[in-house]
Each structure stands twice: as C-alpha cells, then as structure tokens.
Design a protein around this motif. Structure first.
Motif, mmCIF file in Angstrom:
data_model
loop_
_atom_site.group_PDB
_atom_site.id
_atom_site.type_symbol
_atom_site.label_atom_id
_atom_site.label_comp_id
_atom_site.label_asym_id
_atom_site.label_seq_id
_atom_site.Cartn_x
_atom_site.Cartn_y
_atom_site.Cartn_z
ATOM 1 N N GLU A 304 0.834 -1.204 0.000
ATOM 2 C CA GLU A 304 0.000 0.000 0.000
ATOM 3 C C GLU A 304 0.871 1.259 0.000
ATOM 4 O O GLU A 304 0.722 2.143 -0.860
ATOM 5 C CB GLU A 304 -0.934 -0.005 1.219
ATOM 6 N N ARG A 332 -8.343 -2.136 -0.049
ATOM 7 C CA ARG A 332 -7.220 -2.917 -0.551
ATOM 8 C C ARG A 332 -6.653 -2.278 -1.805
ATOM 9 O O ARG A 332 -7.375 -1.655 -2.581
ATOM 10 C CB ARG A 332 -7.654 -4.361 -0.826
ATOM 11 N N LEU A 333 -5.372 -2.459 -1.992
ATOM 12 C CA LEU A 333 -4.704 -1.943 -3.182
ATOM 13 C C LEU A 333 -5.270 -2.627 -4.426
ATOM 14 O O LEU A 333 -5.370 -3.854 -4.479
ATOM 15 C CB LEU A 333 -3.200 -2.200 -3.072
ATOM 16 N N PRO A 342 -2.367 2.872 -7.047
ATOM 17 C CA PRO A 342 -2.584 3.689 -5.847
ATOM 18 C C PRO A 342 -3.645 4.731 -6.117
ATOM 19 O O PRO A 342 -3.720 5.296 -7.224
ATOM 20 C CB PRO A 342 -1.206 4.324 -5.607
ATOM 21 N N GLY A 349 -3.607 5.109 1.678
ATOM 22 C CA GLY A 349 -4.558 4.086 1.271
ATOM 23 C C GLY A 349 -4.895 3.062 2.339
ATOM 24 O O GLY A 349 -5.723 2.178 2.114
ATOM 25 N N ILE A 350 -4.268 3.158 3.515
ATOM 26 C CA ILE A 350 -4.515 2.193 4.588
ATOM 27 C C ILE A 350 -5.667 2.661 5.465
ATOM 28 O O ILE A 350 -5.654 3.776 6.004
ATOM 29 C CB ILE A 350 -3.256 1.984 5.448
#
Length: 363
Positions: A304, A332-333, A342, A349-350
């Motif tokens: 990520e 999720r990526l 991304p 992104g987490i």
C-alpha cells in the motif's frame, strides 16, 4: 497562514492474522502474519496509519513497547517527519539504529507521513511531489518451496489475480529440483510472463555461482538474495559471474547500508524494505542514491505505502505485492493488467477494518 499540527500520540496494536497462502521459503514456513498496527493521532483530528511486519510473534511485544516509548518522546511535537526522524535518531543512537528500533522508527515515520497527507487532503504520492499512477507489480504471496506440479497450479492462480509477473522461491537441497520448478512454471505460463526467483540468503558464494549458472538461460528477471545479505563482496563476485541480474536490498537498515552495497557493486538492482530503510523518509534518501547510481529500485512488501513511493522514485522498477495485511484492512490496493493502482484518496490508502482488528488482536 498554515495552522501548526501537533502530535498527540502514536498507538500500537499487535495482531496476528492468517495468510491466504502460507509461504514456505528456504529458511522456513510462514503461515500467519504478526503485525503491529500504528495510528498517529494529532491535535487537529488528522490520523495516520501504518503497519509493521514483525516476522515472528515473539517480536510483537517488544516492538509495540518500542513504539510506545517513541510516542512519549514525540507527544506535543509538530507533525514534521524529518524533525521526528532527527529526534528519534539522536535519542536511540546509543542503543543502535537497526533491528527493532529501526522497524519501530520506520512505522512512526510512515504513520506520520500518512497523517500529514490526510491533513492536506492529498494522497501520499502528491504530498511527496508526484502523482498516483500505475506501477508494475508482481505477485509475491505464493510460489514457495513446493513440487513442480503444485508450483504450476499456484502460478496460474497468482497470475489470474491480475498480474503478469510472479516470484518463485528457490533454495531446495538439490539444485536440479530448483531448476525443474523454474522450467515447469516457465513452460506453463509462457515467455510473456515475467518471473523472478528468491533464495532467501540460502547459499554460499560458490554454490550461488554454480546454481546461478544453471539458471542463466531460464529468462529470469533477477536472482534475489542468493547469499547472506550483508556479504557485499560475495554478492559482487556473484553479480560479476552471472548473466542474470542480482537483486538485494530488503535488509538494508538505512540508506547508508544501501550506499555501502552500491559502492561495492554488490548488485544489479536494489529493493529496499520501507520498514527497514527508515520509512518514507528513508525511502526518499535511498531513491536518490539509486537515481545517482543509475540503478533500478523495486520495493519489498508493504504494497500500500510502497505503491505511492514508487510514484516518486526516479528509477522505479517493480512493486512486490503481498496481501498479508488484508485481513485487517477495510480497503485494498487495486491491481489491474499487471499494475498496482494507488488511489487519489488522502493518505497512503490504509484504513483499518476495526471489527477484524478486534478479532485478531493479541492480548
């Protein structure tokens, strides 16, 4: 005038999550992922997230304690990652800036950068001066030490998830078995698929050269960590002897370690690990070294955050994709047509799935 953002605390929570595909390497099997989830809380409400992979469950408690100690040192400070790095480096120099200390400091750094990006409403890549964009990715969450038939079956599964590249673990007692598996997978997936292999430091220099020569005609993109990671002279001998490029770097514990390896001409490619190289801050320094050396730079784990970092890496090469944190992630990526994507949402992104975190929390 920009309002000053200050750190309230860094919270660390240890979890052990199941892996979708247990991984057997030359050094042992991994079936569960012990993680430390880190949250950076600020006085302006922005929260940053990161996680660490402690390798072994026994490291969860000391790593969590180390993050807690660092949190106490940083409480009330401005949310400035370079200043955070300076303060923690000065404080822990006598202890040593490697091992669990390096992991904890890297986790603090990643969470701090995430909080800063979220406070600005920017994805991490844009905060760093770049833009989210597709980055080449290979599926690395499987293809452990297994028979050729099983490897072929698993390779098809990994590629079916949207990838055009995968990595095979090697280092069996008999070199011919490694060769047979690599050939079986190659024959099954075709020449259009990119394949790498990883010895996980299993060999001596002489044996690495012997085995590497056996693999030189198999079309591998690289041979990874054939010998002890810090034997730069030995790696240089191997790189000089083989036609297949040598990849190292996941165990660089700082940009200084990477510079030593580059000076020794120990490899053809580098692949730092964001939790060992010093987080986002350490990665930026390492990326500059790779740029200056004209050497391609890939990532190790932490898909990520790493996807954003490759967007600002001048010699960006490959993203190593694993899904080991997925069990506790709410997002999720994305992978499509061989690329990781991304996103444009603020941060790295987490996001946590708090119900799952509670389920896997270690008491």
């Amino acid at each position: 005038m920009t309002e000053t953002i200050r750190i309230k605390r860094f919270n660390a929570r240890p979890v052990i999550v199941p892996m979708n595909l247990p991984l057997q390497t030359s050094t042992g099997a991994v079936a569960k992922a012990p993680l430390v989830l880190i949250d950076c809380e600020t006085d302006q409400g922005a929260r940053g997230h990161a996680y660490l992979f402690s390798i072994t469950p026994s490291a969860l408690k000391p790593l969590t304690s180390m993050v807690a100690e660092m949190s106490e040192l940083l409480a009330g400070d401005e949310l400035l990652p370079f200043e955070i790095e300076r303060k923690l480096t000065q404080r822990f120099t006598l202890l040593g800036l490697a091992g669990l200390q390096r992991l904890a400091q890297s986790g603090i750094d990643m969470a701090a950068w995430d909080a800063l990006a979220r406070s600005k409403g920017l994805p991490l890549a844009r905060l760093l001066g770049g833009a989210p964009k597709p980055v080449r990715a290979y599926n690395s969450k499987g293809l452990g030490i297994m028979p050729a038939g099983a490897a072929v079956e698993e390779a098809h599964k990994l590629l079916a998830e949207g990838f055009r590249a995968a990595k095979i673990r090697v280092g069996r007692p008999d070199a011919r078995e490694d060769l047979a598996v690599v050939r079986a997978v190659r024959n099954a997936v075709g020449d259009q698929v990119t394949l790498m292999c990883d010895y996980n430091q299993a060999l001596t220099v002489t044996e690495a050269i012997r085995r590497g020569e056996m693999l030189d005609d198999e079309g591998l993109t690289w041979i990874e960590e054939p010998i002890r990671h810090d034997d730069h002279a030995g790696c240089a001998r191997i790189a000089d002897a083989l036609r297949t490029p040598i990849q190292i770097g996941e165990n660089f514990d700082s940009a200084f370690a990477m510079q030593t390896a580059l000076s020794a001409e120990a490899c053809d490619y580098v692949m730092p690990d964001v939790q060992r190289i010093g987080g986002v801050t350490g990665w930026l320094r390492a990326a500059s070294l790779a740029h200056a050396a004209g050497i391609e730079m890939s990532t190790h784990l932490f898909s990520e955050v790493s996807a954003h970092l490759l967007c600002v890496t001048p010699t960006a090469h490959w993203l190593e994709y694993v899904d080991w944190a997925d069990a506790v992630l709410a997002t999720r990526l994305k992978i499509k047509d061989g690329f990781a994507l991304p996103g444009e949402e603020p941060g790295n992104g987490i996001e946590w799935d708090e119900a799952a975190v509670k389920k896997y929390l270690v008491g």
